[in-house]
Design a protein around this motif. Structure first.
Motif, mmCIF file in Angstrom:
data_model
loop_
_atom_site.group_PDB
_atom_site.id
_atom_site.type_symbol
_atom_site.label_atom_id
_atom_site.label_comp_id
_atom_site.label_asym_id
_atom_site.label_seq_id
_atom_site.Cartn_x
_atom_site.Cartn_y
_atom_site.Cartn_z
ATOM 1 N N GLY A 13 48.186 -63.627 -5.712
ATOM 2 C CA GLY A 13 48.804 -64.913 -5.471
ATOM 3 C C GLY A 13 50.310 -64.857 -5.471
ATOM 4 N N TYR A 14 50.912 -66.030 -5.237
ATOM 5 C CA TYR A 14 52.365 -66.187 -5.252
ATOM 6 C C TYR A 14 52.734 -67.466 -5.996
ATOM 7 N N ALA A 15 53.826 -67.395 -6.739
ATOM 8 C CA ALA A 15 54.501 -68.587 -7.237
ATOM 9 C C ALA A 15 55.631 -68.864 -6.248
ATOM 10 N N VAL A 16 55.736 -70.106 -5.768
ATOM 11 C CA VAL A 16 56.642 -70.394 -4.660
ATOM 12 C C VAL A 16 57.527 -71.603 -4.957
ATOM 13 N N HIS A 17 58.668 -71.633 -4.266
ATOM 14 C CA HIS A 17 59.609 -72.742 -4.389
ATOM 15 C C HIS A 17 60.406 -72.828 -3.092
ATOM 16 N N ASN B 230 51.567 -73.696 4.151
ATOM 17 C CA ASN B 230 50.915 -73.544 2.851
ATOM 18 C C ASN B 230 49.488 -73.033 3.006
ATOM 19 N N ALA B 231 48.762 -73.577 3.974
ATOM 20 C CA ALA B 231 47.382 -73.128 4.184
ATOM 21 C C ALA B 231 47.342 -71.679 4.649
ATOM 22 N N GLY B 232 48.285 -71.302 5.516
ATOM 23 C CA GLY B 232 48.309 -69.940 6.026
ATOM 24 C C GLY B 232 48.561 -68.915 4.934
ATOM 25 N N VAL B 233 49.493 -69.219 4.040
ATOM 26 C CA VAL B 233 49.761 -68.311 2.919
ATOM 27 C C VAL B 233 48.547 -68.265 1.990
ATOM 28 N N ALA C 186 43.992 -65.421 -0.418
ATOM 29 C CA ALA C 186 42.562 -65.352 -0.711
ATOM 30 C C ALA C 186 41.869 -64.189 -0.015
ATOM 31 N N GLY C 187 42.614 -63.442 0.805
ATOM 32 C CA GLY C 187 42.042 -62.291 1.482
ATOM 33 C C GLY C 187 41.294 -62.623 2.748
ATOM 34 N N ARG C 188 41.445 -63.857 3.244
ATOM 35 C CA ARG C 188 40.746 -64.247 4.457
ATOM 36 C C ARG C 188 41.447 -63.703 5.707
ATOM 37 N N ASP C 189 42.771 -63.553 5.631
ATOM 38 C CA ASP C 189 43.531 -63.039 6.767
ATOM 39 C C ASP C 189 44.471 -61.931 6.316
ATOM 40 N N GLY C 190 44.660 -60.929 7.186
ATOM 41 C CA GLY C 190 45.488 -59.795 6.841
ATOM 42 C C GLY C 190 46.965 -60.099 6.815
ATOM 43 N N SER C 191 47.378 -61.172 7.492
ATOM 44 C CA SER C 191 48.788 -61.547 7.504
ATOM 45 C C SER C 191 48.910 -63.060 7.370
ATOM 46 N N PRO D 186 40.597 -69.930 -11.250
ATOM 47 C CA PRO D 186 40.529 -69.317 -9.919
ATOM 48 C C PRO D 186 41.038 -67.881 -9.935
ATOM 49 N N ALA D 187 40.490 -67.063 -9.047
ATOM 50 C CA ALA D 187 40.915 -65.669 -8.953
ATOM 51 C C ALA D 187 42.190 -65.514 -8.135
ATOM 52 N N HIS D 188 42.432 -66.473 -7.250
ATOM 53 C CA HIS D 188 43.608 -66.438 -6.375
ATOM 54 C C HIS D 188 44.338 -67.770 -6.511
ATOM 55 N N GLN D 189 45.660 -67.724 -6.427
ATOM 56 C CA GLN D 189 46.397 -68.976 -6.589
ATOM 57 C C GLN D 189 47.696 -68.957 -5.792
ATOM 58 N N LEU D 190 47.977 -70.093 -5.160
ATOM 59 C CA LEU D 190 49.275 -70.360 -4.563
ATOM 60 C C LEU D 190 49.873 -71.481 -5.388
ATOM 61 N N LEU D 191 50.877 -71.170 -6.171
ATOM 62 C CA LEU D 191 51.390 -72.094 -7.180
ATOM 63 C C LEU D 191 52.811 -72.547 -6.835
ATOM 64 N N GLY D 192 52.971 -73.847 -6.603
ATOM 65 C CA GLY D 192 54.298 -74.399 -6.398
ATOM 66 C C GLY D 192 54.991 -74.617 -7.735
ATOM 67 N N VAL D 193 56.267 -74.233 -7.800
ATOM 68 C CA VAL D 193 57.047 -74.325 -9.038
ATOM 69 C C VAL D 193 58.282 -75.197 -8.769
#
Length: 246
Positions: A120-124, A203-206, A211-216, A92-99
């Motif tokens: 993307g972001y790596a998140v915890h 999680n969906a909002g981030v 993914a560039g769908r929303d500016g914020s 994938p080109a974009h990723q939200l990764l839980g660590v």
């Protein structure tokens, strides 16, 4: 995300440390775990979603599963907790990764940056009792380390940062496959605990923002809330079941 047209490449496995992993839940929803490439490609075209079952793409995972489970029973993690999220076969080109630990956030973000992901972001999430979660959550304080377009950004997010309320961990607890399937349907119907629903929205909002769908992120959360409350997510789940049973 898939219900709003964002292609989602979910790479996962059966549970190692819990009663129900992503593979078990998706299987209960009718998604075949070991689909062939033609079916996966058709799923991406029709549903904006495909589940890449790790052992089907990485045979070594199948071989080491008993060892991982035995070590997990003794409270020991392995390098595969880190490696698995980095080898998504869909690239994938974009990723939200839980660590699983905030200690590994910089390393995971750096690795994904080296793989040339776009954003993307790596998140915890840190819980009040000192434990952590490998996802964003309304039950604690969240740290996000960016890569790609978000390289160099380290964010600290509380639920209140985005107008959500902090929730007790009890509102997020699941169980076995049947219990989690019931919770999943309650989220779709709007009857789940608010802390669980808000965690899904966060999680969906981030992810929409990444993914560039929303500016914020705030706009992404609003988009996710509308999709859920308006029934589009529930309809997409029904469409997914129909697709795999046709």
């Amino acid at each position: 995300l898939a219900a709003d047209g964002v292609p989602v490449f979910k790479h996962g496995n059966r549970s190692i440390t819990s009663k129900c992993g992503s593979a078990e839940l998706l299987g209960a929803l009718g998604v075949p775990l070991e689909a062939d490439n033609a079916l996966l490609q058709a799923s991406l075209r029709e549903l904006n979603f495909a589940f890449f079952f790790a052992p089907a793409f990485h045979p070594a995972f199948k071989s080491i599963m008993p060892v991982r489970q035995a070590l997990a029973a003794r409270g020991q993690r392995t390098v595969f907790n880190i490696l698995g999220p980095l080898i998504n076969p869909g690239r994938p080109a974009h990723q939200l990764l839980g660590v699983f630990s905030d200690r590994f956030l910089p390393a995971m973000a750096s690795a994904l940056d080296a793989l040339s992901l776009t954003n993307g972001y790596a998140v915890h999430c840190r819980l009040a009792d000192g434990r952590g979660m490998d996802e964003l959550s309304t039950a604690g304080e969240n740290t996000a380390v960016g890569f790609g377009k978000s390289r160099g950004r380290t964010e600290e997010w509380k639920p209140e940062t985005f107008g959500l309320q902090s929730a007790p961990l009890d509102e997020l607890l699941g169980g076995d496959v049947d219990a989690n399937l019931e919770l999943f349907n309650r989220v779709l119907d709007g009857t789940a605990p608010s802390g669980l629903t808000d965690t899904v929205l966060l999680n969906a909002g981030v992810a929409f923002h990444v993914a560039g769908r929303d500016g914020s992120i705030q706009d992404g959360i609003g988009r996710a809330r509308e999709l859920l409350a308006g029934g589009r997510v529930k309809e997409h789940v029904r469409k997914t079941a129909d697709f795999y049973h046709s």
